[in-house]
Design an enzyme around this catalytic site. Sequence first.
Site, mmCIF file in Angstrom:
data_model
loop_
_atom_site.group_PDB
_atom_site.id
_atom_site.type_symbol
_atom_site.label_atom_id
_atom_site.label_comp_id
_atom_site.label_asym_id
_atom_site.label_seq_id
_atom_site.Cartn_x
_atom_site.Cartn_y
_atom_site.Cartn_z
ATOM 1 N N ASP A 141 0.700 -1.277 -0.244
ATOM 2 C CA ASP A 141 -0.139 0.036 -0.156
ATOM 3 C C ASP A 141 0.958 1.499 0.009
ATOM 4 O O ASP A 141 0.249 2.599 0.290
ATOM 5 C CB ASP A 141 -1.134 -0.273 1.091
ATOM 6 N N LYS A 144 2.749 3.738 -6.063
ATOM 7 C CA LYS A 144 1.828 2.346 -6.303
ATOM 8 C C LYS A 144 2.953 2.154 -7.591
ATOM 9 O O LYS A 144 3.165 1.127 -7.893
ATOM 10 C CB LYS A 144 0.782 3.237 -7.571
ATOM 11 N N ASP A 169 -3.291 -2.981 -2.608
ATOM 12 C CA ASP A 169 -4.427 -2.172 -2.220
ATOM 13 C C ASP A 169 -4.340 -1.481 -3.867
ATOM 14 O O ASP A 169 -3.325 -1.288 -4.168
ATOM 15 C CB ASP A 169 -3.907 -1.519 -0.889
ATOM 16 N N ASN A 170 -5.362 -0.848 -4.531
ATOM 17 C CA ASN A 170 -4.917 0.166 -5.206
ATOM 18 C C ASN A 170 -5.150 0.144 -6.932
ATOM 19 O O ASN A 170 -4.387 0.816 -7.177
ATOM 20 C CB ASN A 170 -4.587 2.028 -4.632
ATOM 21 N N GLU A 199 -11.392 3.879 -1.466
ATOM 22 C CA GLU A 199 -11.861 4.148 0.287
ATOM 23 C C GLU A 199 -12.903 5.404 0.529
ATOM 24 O O GLU A 199 -12.623 6.466 0.296
ATOM 25 C CB GLU A 199 -10.787 4.484 1.436
HETATM 26 C C1 LIG Z 1 8.913 3.278 -1.687
HETATM 27 N N1 LIG Z 1 8.977 2.653 -0.694
HETATM 28 C C2 LIG Z 1 8.628 3.413 0.303
HETATM 29 N N2 LIG Z 1 9.351 2.823 1.489
HETATM 30 C C3 LIG Z 1 8.587 3.065 2.824
HETATM 31 N N3 LIG Z 1 7.683 3.740 2.759
HETATM 32 C C4 LIG Z 1 7.399 4.148 1.566
HETATM 33 C C5 LIG Z 1 7.474 4.468 0.336
HETATM 34 N N4 LIG Z 1 6.901 4.569 -0.879
HETATM 35 C C6 LIG Z 1 6.118 5.823 0.462
HETATM 36 N N5 LIG Z 1 5.722 5.056 1.584
HETATM 37 C C7 LIG Z 1 4.755 5.657 2.417
HETATM 38 O O1 LIG Z 1 3.688 4.874 2.302
HETATM 39 C C8 LIG Z 1 2.773 5.991 2.181
HETATM 40 C C9 LIG Z 1 2.209 5.919 0.761
HETATM 41 C C10 LIG Z 1 1.214 5.657 0.555
HETATM 42 C C11 LIG Z 1 0.383 5.998 -1.275
HETATM 43 N N6 LIG Z 1 -0.686 5.133 -1.527
HETATM 44 C C12 LIG Z 1 -1.501 6.373 -2.584
HETATM 45 O O2 LIG Z 1 -0.807 6.931 -2.717
HETATM 46 C C13 LIG Z 1 -3.058 6.213 -2.585
HETATM 47 C C14 LIG Z 1 -3.312 6.804 -3.385
HETATM 48 C C15 LIG Z 1 -4.492 7.027 -3.338
HETATM 49 C C16 LIG Z 1 -5.924 7.730 -3.728
HETATM 50 C C17 LIG Z 1 -6.896 7.777 -4.725
HETATM 51 C C18 LIG Z 1 -7.916 8.594 -5.327
HETATM 52 C C19 LIG Z 1 -7.331 9.497 -4.862
HETATM 53 F F1 LIG Z 1 -7.554 10.624 -5.936
HETATM 54 C C20 LIG Z 1 -6.103 10.018 -4.388
HETATM 55 C C21 LIG Z 1 -5.242 8.892 -3.455
HETATM 56 C C22 LIG Z 1 -5.414 5.809 -2.304
HETATM 57 C C23 LIG Z 1 -5.147 5.014 -1.588
HETATM 58 O O3 LIG Z 1 -5.836 3.991 -0.702
HETATM 59 C C24 LIG Z 1 -3.513 5.605 -1.451
HETATM 60 O O4 LIG Z 1 -2.704 4.398 -1.088
HETATM 61 C C25 LIG Z 1 3.242 6.587 2.712
HETATM 62 F F2 LIG Z 1 2.652 8.046 2.581
HETATM 63 C C26 LIG Z 1 4.684 6.868 2.460
HETATM 64 O O5 LIG Z 1 5.816 7.435 3.236
HETATM 65 MG MG LIG Z 2 -4.273 2.148 -0.680
#
Ligand SMILES: CNc1ncnc2c1ncn2[C@@H]1O[C@H](/C=C/CNC(=O)c2cc(-c3ccc(F)cc3)cc(O)c2O)[C@H](F)[C@H]1O
Ligand SMILES: [Mg+2]
Length: 214
Positions: A141, A144, A169-170, A199
């Site tokens: 999650d 992406k 997810d997603n 969600e």
């Molecule tokens: C790449 N390695 C990483 N290592 C550790 N932590 C990380 C890493 N990469 C990210 N993180 C960490 O994981 C999290 C990132 C979550 C990203 N999730 C989404 O973007 C996401 C977006 C939507 C969404 C849907 C529609 C819309 F209009 C707008 C948004 C819905 C969802 O359910 C999501 O999960 C955190 F933020 C980041 O620091």
């Molecule tokens: Mg998500």
Amino acid sequence: TRSTRPQRLLKAVKQHATRGDPQSVISAIDHFCRHREWAMNVGDEKGCILDSVVSELNPEKVLELGTYCGYSTVRIARLLPPGARLITLEFNPDYAVIARQVIAWAGIEDKVQLVEGASEDWIPRMKEHFGIETFDLVFLDHWKDHYLPDTKLMEGCGLLRKGTVLLADNVICPGVPDYLEYVRNSRSYKSCYFKSHLEYTRAEDGLEKSVFLG
Ligand SMILES: CNc1ncnc2c1ncn2[C@@H]1O[C@H](/C=C/CNC(=O)c2cc(-c3ccc(F)cc3)cc(O)c2O)[C@H](F)[C@H]1O
Ligand SMILES: [Mg+2]
């Protein structure tokens, strides 16, 4: 200065949830995100699918990529049997600070290890640093465009065994086309899609469950 959304989410947890009651933490976050401010938690609808996958699998070792505020961390950890462990990776320190407090408020910190760092840096260190041979369940999650490279990295590091479940997810919104194409066409996975909604909205989204075949 203005507070952040995760800080306001945590405040809602402290105001409306009961310490030590994971379900009340989940409900407080869902209420906040549905009635106050949307946030990217897996949410209640997809969360029920997550619950059923976890309950059916009864995993001992779980990895979560992307903690954010800890909503899915609490959802998963509250269902784990005694002695089971969930390692969750989060590289944004501001989110980690919030997630630690959400996890503590839920009272499930003894099952959870929140590691502050990047998945690509920590996946190769799971064996020597945490004594983990393989994972039973991985919940993806995070960013992406990292689902696929991290899945290949987990394969390469020998962290997946016959029967390991990847739950992503997603897969529709925002979407992970390269990951979906891989798990659905690779002979190393048996994959299936659980249709749901983004969600707190009526937009389509869903979870992809992929069993590693070895
Ligand atoms: C790449 N390695 C990483 N290592 C550790 N932590 C990380 C890493 N990469 C990210 N993180 C960490 O994981 C999290 C990132 C979550 C990203 N999730 C989404 O973007 C996401 C977006 C939507 C969404 C849907 C529609 C819309 F209009 C707008 C948004 C819905 C969802 O359910 C999501 O999960 C955190 F933020 C980041 O620091
Ligand atoms: Mg998500």
